[in-house]
Motif scaffolding. Sequence first.
Motif, PDB file in Angstrom:
ATOM      1  N   GLN A 174       0.821  -1.206   0.000  1.00  0.00           N
ATOM      2  CA  GLN A 174       0.000   0.000   0.000  1.00  0.00           C
ATOM      3  C   GLN A 174       0.862   1.267   0.000  1.00  0.00           C
ATOM      4  N   SER A 175       2.054   1.174   0.552  1.00  0.00           N
ATOM      5  CA  SER A 175       2.972   2.314   0.612  1.00  0.00           C
ATOM      6  C   SER A 175       4.267   1.962  -0.096  1.00  0.00           C
ATOM      7  N   LEU A 176       5.075   2.978  -0.393  1.00  0.00           N
ATOM      8  CA  LEU A 176       6.355   2.707  -1.037  1.00  0.00           C
ATOM      9  C   LEU A 176       7.318   1.976  -0.104  1.00  0.00           C
ATOM     10  N   GLN A 177       7.225   2.225   1.183  1.00  0.00           N
ATOM     11  CA  GLN A 177       8.080   1.490   2.113  1.00  0.00           C
ATOM     12  C   GLN A 177       7.714   0.009   2.100  1.00  0.00           C
ATOM     13  N   GLU A 178       6.426  -0.287   2.031  1.00  0.00           N
ATOM     14  CA  GLU A 178       5.995  -1.683   1.928  1.00  0.00           C
ATOM     15  C   GLU A 178       6.485  -2.305   0.623  1.00  0.00           C
ATOM     16  N   MET A 179       6.534  -1.526  -0.449  1.00  0.00           N
ATOM     17  CA  MET A 179       7.038  -2.037  -1.724  1.00  0.00           C
ATOM     18  C   MET A 179       8.527  -2.368  -1.617  1.00  0.00           C
ATOM     19  N   VAL A 180       9.285  -1.491  -0.981  1.00  0.00           N
ATOM     20  CA  VAL A 180      10.713  -1.736  -0.768  1.00  0.00           C
ATOM     21  C   VAL A 180      10.913  -3.011   0.049  1.00  0.00           C
ATOM     22  N   GLU A 215       1.810   7.219 -11.550  1.00  0.00           N
ATOM     23  CA  GLU A 215       0.606   6.751 -10.862  1.00  0.00           C
ATOM     24  C   GLU A 215       0.760   6.766  -9.351  1.00  0.00           C
ATOM     25  N   ILE A 216       1.964   6.503  -8.875  1.00  0.00           N
ATOM     26  CA  ILE A 216       2.213   6.603  -7.434  1.00  0.00           C
ATOM     27  C   ILE A 216       1.866   8.004  -6.948  1.00  0.00           C
ATOM     28  N   LEU A 217       2.285   9.010  -7.708  1.00  0.00           N
ATOM     29  CA  LEU A 217       2.044  10.393  -7.316  1.00  0.00           C
ATOM     30  C   LEU A 217       0.581  10.781  -7.462  1.00  0.00           C
ATOM     31  N   SER A 218      -0.055  10.414  -8.567  1.00  0.00           N
ATOM     32  CA  SER A 218      -1.449  10.829  -8.754  1.00  0.00           C
ATOM     33  C   SER A 218      -2.357  10.194  -7.702  1.00  0.00           C
ATOM     34  N   LEU A 219      -2.107   8.942  -7.343  1.00  0.00           N
ATOM     35  CA  LEU A 219      -2.896   8.301  -6.298  1.00  0.00           C
ATOM     36  C   LEU A 219      -2.570   8.890  -4.923  1.00  0.00           C
ATOM     37  N   SER A 220      -1.366   9.446  -4.785  1.00  0.00           N
ATOM     38  CA  SER A 220      -0.978  10.110  -3.541  1.00  0.00           C
ATOM     39  C   SER A 220      -1.550  11.517  -3.445  1.00  0.00           C
ATOM     40  N   LEU A 307       2.911   7.258  -1.599  1.00  0.00           N
ATOM     41  CA  LEU A 307       4.074   7.696  -0.835  1.00  0.00           C
ATOM     42  C   LEU A 307       4.023   7.218   0.602  1.00  0.00           C
ATOM     43  N   ASP A 308       2.836   7.330   1.221  1.00  0.00           N
ATOM     44  CA  ASP A 308       2.721   6.984   2.642  1.00  0.00           C
ATOM     45  C   ASP A 308       1.616   5.990   2.953  1.00  0.00           C
ATOM     46  N   GLY A 309       1.034   5.378   1.930  1.00  0.00           N
ATOM     47  CA  GLY A 309      -0.039   4.425   2.146  1.00  0.00           C
ATOM     48  C   GLY A 309      -1.420   5.048   2.122  1.00  0.00           C
ATOM     49  N   LYS A 310      -1.497   6.374   2.095  1.00  0.00           N
ATOM     50  CA  LYS A 310      -2.785   7.073   2.045  1.00  0.00           C
ATOM     51  C   LYS A 310      -3.095   7.454   0.602  1.00  0.00           C
ATOM     52  N   ARG A 311      -4.367   7.450   0.272  1.00  0.00           N
ATOM     53  CA  ARG A 311      -4.785   7.735  -1.097  1.00  0.00           C
ATOM     54  C   ARG A 311      -5.473   9.091  -1.149  1.00  0.00           C
ATOM     55  N   GLY A 312      -4.670  10.105  -1.413  1.00  0.00           N
ATOM     56  CA  GLY A 312      -5.185  11.468  -1.434  1.00  0.00           C
ATOM     57  C   GLY A 312      -5.669  11.920  -2.789  1.00  0.00           C
ATOM     58  N   GLY A 313      -5.511  11.078  -3.803  1.00  0.00           N
ATOM     59  CA  GLY A 313      -5.950  11.434  -5.149  1.00  0.00           C
ATOM     60  C   GLY A 313      -6.539  10.232  -5.844  1.00  0.00           C
ATOM     61  N   THR A 314      -6.275  10.110  -7.136  1.00  0.00           N
ATOM     62  CA  THR A 314      -6.751   8.974  -7.923  1.00  0.00           C
ATOM     63  C   THR A 314      -5.656   8.504  -8.866  1.00  0.00           C
TER      64      THR A 314
END
Length: 456
Positions: A174-180, A215-220, A307-314
Amino acid sequence: MKKIVGLGLGIALTVGLAGCGSADTDAGKSGEQTSKPAQKKIVKYWTDDRHDQEYIKELINQFNTTNKDNIEVELTVMSENYNQSVDIAFSSNQAPDVLRIKSVNTETFYKKGYLAPIDSYLTEDLKSKFSTVLIEGVNRFDGKLYSLPNTGLTLRLVYNKDLFAKAGIQNPPQSLQEMVDAAKKITEVGKKDGVYGFALNFKNPKSALDRSVREILSLSGYQGLGFDIKTGKFDFAPYAEAMKYFKKMYEDGSIIPGAETLDIDPMRAQFAAGKIGMYMSFSTEPGVYKDQFPTKINWAGALPPTLDGKRGGTSEIVSAGTWLGLSNTSQNKDAAWKFMQFMHGDDVLTTYHEKGFGIAVVPSIAQKAKQPQVPGMDGFLVGKLDSLWPVSPNVTPEGMNYADSFVKYMLAGGDVAKIVQDLNTRYNAALDKAVQKGDVKIAPNPGFDPAKLQGK
């Protein structure tokens, strides 16, 4: 609605005319002059889509054998260097008659004078069919129409469910840290068998990052190409935050070796062989693994991490609104348009959607088309966290572009704050110059709320 796309190699399709046979002989006996068959009109169509090439070949063969105007379409399917090939073709007077155009190149092609307006060709039926999905800056430029829509693409995290399970990972990150963390676990478990956690086609940095960081950024909650809609300026600070995690995966050894020289198709072949845990790409992938790289691995698509697991966009639906463009230099514009008109027919657009090559955006097609029955497509279907985003300005800065700069940072390191400052300075200088020349119009939107795009 659903969508997908894939890739292939260069091809040319030609169909010969039947001979005149004994009719000429009889005419010669009676002293009459034989009539020469009308000259065939050749229409050259160039595309960089490979996922749908088998269907497109079928359509072209159908058109070539059924049209009554002696038109023959020749298809050329290209790969990573499509835009450069188009530039060279126009500069050397060898341009095709019809071009595949997408959101990333339509405005550029228009400004370079490659595209011809199609307003005069539209029938009242076509005007009605496409009336609600024609957008200024996408289909129209300066009041003239240059393209009609077909489908759009979603972007997703594509992951190998078996490798995730083997590494003890229950869900996609869900987050980039989880992806790493997931990439590292998959690599630790599978490295002895040549398995790595993550990959992208870093040989082409912009292609790689525009199918992932975007997409990571737009969903963030950030515009995915580095533009700040609220201020009307470029700001690559959010982009840099995402790239720090990509750099960490590279440093961990979690990215497949040689990724910096990897093209998209060789990477897909490795994923199909079960050697890659995850990557990010378009809704073209189900078609790729159905036709181009058939695979038996257990894979799926999921919304990309943020970026942080939260979905602030789409997650942005991309390449929506454009499909085919008519070459401004074509000597066979009327014949080329007849092919384009055929390609925008209801049967073609409906089948294109149902075969999973893209998500129909034309209302009359979307209403009647059936859901694509393509393995893996369910993970790419449009949901409340997918939407169109406002169009961002397309500028060319002096020096290295953002993708090359950030991939260089990922591979070799550097001061990321200085990289951001440099990119902001050069891109905003290019933006100011484009605005002054009248090439770009900017209207800052301080009240823009990306969260309000959800559910649209």
